[in-house]
Design an enzyme around this catalytic site. Structure first.
Site, PDB file in Angstrom:
ATOM      1  N   ILE A 256      -6.059   9.564  11.405  1.00 25.97           N
ATOM      2  CA  ILE A 256      -4.940  10.076  10.625  1.00 25.97           C
ATOM      3  C   ILE A 256      -5.488  10.810   9.418  1.00 25.97           C
ATOM      4  O   ILE A 256      -6.133  10.210   8.543  1.00 25.97           O
ATOM      5  CB  ILE A 256      -4.003   8.942  10.160  1.00 25.97           C
ATOM      6  CG1 ILE A 256      -3.564   8.068  11.343  1.00 25.97           C
ATOM      7  CG2 ILE A 256      -2.801   9.521   9.414  1.00 25.97           C
ATOM      8  CD1 ILE A 256      -2.721   8.779  12.368  1.00 25.97           C
TER       9      ILE A 256
ATOM     10  N   TYR B  47     -14.183  -4.355   9.132  1.00 28.71           N
ATOM     11  CA  TYR B  47     -12.857  -3.719   9.127  1.00 28.71           C
ATOM     12  C   TYR B  47     -12.193  -3.889  10.490  1.00 28.71           C
ATOM     13  O   TYR B  47     -11.033  -4.298  10.583  1.00 28.71           O
ATOM     14  CB  TYR B  47     -13.014  -2.244   8.795  1.00 28.71           C
ATOM     15  CG  TYR B  47     -11.735  -1.431   8.880  1.00 28.71           C
ATOM     16  CD1 TYR B  47     -10.807  -1.458   7.848  1.00 28.71           C
ATOM     17  CD2 TYR B  47     -11.473  -0.632   9.991  1.00 28.71           C
ATOM     18  CE1 TYR B  47      -9.644  -0.709   7.920  1.00 28.71           C
ATOM     19  CE2 TYR B  47     -10.311   0.119  10.072  1.00 28.71           C
ATOM     20  CZ  TYR B  47      -9.398   0.083   9.033  1.00 28.71           C
ATOM     21  OH  TYR B  47      -8.248   0.814   9.117  1.00 28.71           O
ATOM     22  N   ALA B  48     -12.928  -3.594  11.559  1.00 30.30           N
ATOM     23  CA  ALA B  48     -12.377  -3.742  12.902  1.00 30.30           C
ATOM     24  C   ALA B  48     -12.007  -5.188  13.189  1.00 30.30           C
ATOM     25  O   ALA B  48     -10.963  -5.480  13.772  1.00 30.30           O
ATOM     26  CB  ALA B  48     -13.384  -3.227  13.935  1.00 30.30           C
TER      27      ALA B  48
ATOM     28  N   GLY C 136       0.824  -1.201   0.000  1.00 31.21           N
ATOM     29  CA  GLY C 136       0.000   0.000   0.000  1.00 31.21           C
ATOM     30  C   GLY C 136       0.857   1.249   0.000  1.00 31.21           C
ATOM     31  O   GLY C 136       0.504   2.258   0.614  1.00 31.21           O
TER      32      GLY C 136
ATOM     33  N   ASN D  62       1.057  -2.623   5.152  1.00 27.05           N
ATOM     34  CA  ASN D  62       0.198  -1.462   5.331  1.00 27.05           C
ATOM     35  C   ASN D  62      -1.072  -1.530   4.483  1.00 27.05           C
ATOM     36  O   ASN D  62      -2.028  -0.806   4.758  1.00 27.05           O
ATOM     37  CB  ASN D  62       0.989  -0.201   4.971  1.00 27.05           C
ATOM     38  CG  ASN D  62       0.121   1.029   4.849  1.00 27.05           C
ATOM     39  OD1 ASN D  62      -0.353   1.569   5.844  1.00 27.05           O
ATOM     40  ND2 ASN D  62      -0.114   1.457   3.613  1.00 27.05           N
TER      41      ASN D  62
ATOM     42  N   ALA E  75     -11.210  -7.538  11.003  1.00 29.29           N
ATOM     43  CA  ALA E  75     -10.046  -7.920  10.207  1.00 29.29           C
ATOM     44  C   ALA E  75      -8.768  -7.374  10.827  1.00 29.29           C
ATOM     45  O   ALA E  75      -7.746  -8.071  10.903  1.00 29.29           O
ATOM     46  CB  ALA E  75     -10.204  -7.414   8.771  1.00 29.29           C
ATOM     47  N   LYS E  76      -8.809  -6.127  11.270  1.00 25.34           N
ATOM     48  CA  LYS E  76      -7.619  -5.528  11.873  1.00 25.34           C
ATOM     49  C   LYS E  76      -7.284  -6.215  13.207  1.00 25.34           C
ATOM     50  O   LYS E  76      -6.111  -6.418  13.529  1.00 25.34           O
ATOM     51  CB  LYS E  76      -7.836  -4.037  12.081  1.00 25.34           C
ATOM     52  CG  LYS E  76      -7.909  -3.228  10.789  1.00 25.34           C
ATOM     53  CD  LYS E  76      -6.606  -3.309  10.011  1.00 25.34           C
ATOM     54  CE  LYS E  76      -6.577  -2.345   8.846  1.00 25.34           C
ATOM     55  NZ  LYS E  76      -5.322  -2.427   8.062  1.00 25.34           N
TER      56      LYS E  76
END
Length: 259
Positions: A196, A163-164, A15, A93, A166-167
């Site tokens: 960010i 998403y949460a 990434g 990333n 997977a992370k």
């Protein structure tokens, strides 16, 4: 990167064409490393190479276009990377928040979750596995970019939840790698960024109210930047970081306290 070496080895950043990954690539190239940037979009990688090399000098960035959810593409990319020499640092990333399911059916939910797991989890697993034999022994550094969402949970019922999840899965996987690779002198750590700015996830389209709420959630009163994450990565892949492994390190301005 052996423990007696400065930052002049080979780093791989997935990434690496935009946002946090681009900032990491620029930081490591600025330290004198050769940096392989991996991503799906060849044109984006090439533009990042041109911009980074204006500051870091020619020959510092090697773009490799590959879909990291495709095992065959990962294998081909890894073969090319391994031909450049031992990998001193691998920074996983790549990842993104995907669109919600297209309807309320379980089938649509399953497609959304599988896609999100592929993009945010499988990409790291495949690239790391393919390059594991090329990591420098001893002295290799492996960094996984997670998210504060893994610690706090997703904010939405569908895509944000996947998403949460997977992370968060990256954390357990990285802990196992740290145990496996520690005897070879390779460190494995997780960075979990918070809010960010200047990234594709937190880019155009977010309201001023959203920004203000995210900043108010920090203890330092500002949003993070890709450079903040790149600074932390630069330490974790340095020779000075040989005794830090198996850790989750928050880069979130205090929005999530240590745990």
């Amino acid at each position: 990167m052996g423990d007696d070496m400065a930052g002049d080895g080979l780093a791989v950043v997935s990434g690496g064409g935009t946002g946090i990954g681009r900032a990491i690539a620029a930081r490591l190239a600025g330290e004198g490393r050769r940096v392989v940037t991996v991503g799906r979009r060849a044109a984006v990688l090439e533009q990042a190479r041109e911009e980074i090399e204006r500051e870091a000098g020619p020959g510092r960035i090697v773009p490799v276009a590959a879909d990291l959810t495709d095992p065959a593409a990962v294998a081909a990319a890894a073969d090319r990377i391994a031909g450049l020499g031992p990998v001193d640092a691998l920074v996983n990333n790549a990842g993104a928040i995907v669109t919600p399911p297209e309807d309320d059916s379980l089938a649509a939910l399953a497609r959304s979750w599988r896609h999100d797991l592929d993009v945010n989890l499988l990409t790291a697993v495949l690239l790391t596995t393919a390059l594991q034999g090329a990591l420098r022994r001893p002295g290799g550094r492996l960094v996984v970019i997670s998210s504060a969402a893994a610690q706090r949970g997703g904010a939405g019922p569908h895509s944000a939840g996947s998403y949460a999840a997977a992370k968060a899965a990256l954390h357990g996987w990285a802990f196992g790698l740290a145990r496996q690779l520690g005897p070879d002198g390779i460190t494995v750590n997780v960075l979990a960024p918070g809010y960010i700015e200047e990234t594709e996830i937190f880019g155009a389209g977010w309201s001023e109210e959203f920004h203000a709420r995210k900043v108010a959630d920090t203890l330092v009163g500002r949003a993070g930047t890709p450079a903040d994450v790149a600074d932390a990565v630069a330490y974790l892949v340095s020779p000075a970081c040989g005794y830090v492994t198996g850790q989750v390190i928050g880069v979130n301005g205090g929005a999530v306290l240590g745990r």
